[in-house]
Scaffold this motif. Sequence first.
Motif: not given
Length: 134
Positions: A109-125
């Motif tokens: 939960p912590q990692a997903v939350d920090r990697l999606t700060p704008d509420g959407r799945m990020p693109q890139g490596s």
Amino acid sequence: MAGTDDLGSLFGRLLGAGEGGAGGLLAALLSTLGDAGQGGGNPLLALIDSLGEGGLGEQTRSWVATGDNQPVTGAQIAQALPYQELDLVARKAGVSPEEAADQLAVAIPQAVDRLTPDGRMPQGSLEDLIQQRL
């Protein structure tokens, strides 16, 4: 993707110094899911999809969204993930599957939350995304 050890170190830094072991577990899990061809090549999406299919869809959506994160237990993680993947990750880390699930229940939960700060799945490596959040 960088080696699992490198990714584990990045996740450890993303999660904080006390979560280094969980960072390695998370990196190994993402590598395992990516090797299985899930998520269209995006290991974070593969993890979200796998947990959602395992009954944790509401929780995973809360981690990606900008509101509060719903907690999960190790037992829920163990039930949601394919046993073979959890067992493999645990063996690589030298812990029991139950201990791995408990650590992942905090780290995911912590990692997903920090990697999606704008509420959407990020693109890139994944490595680049983590570096941007450090």
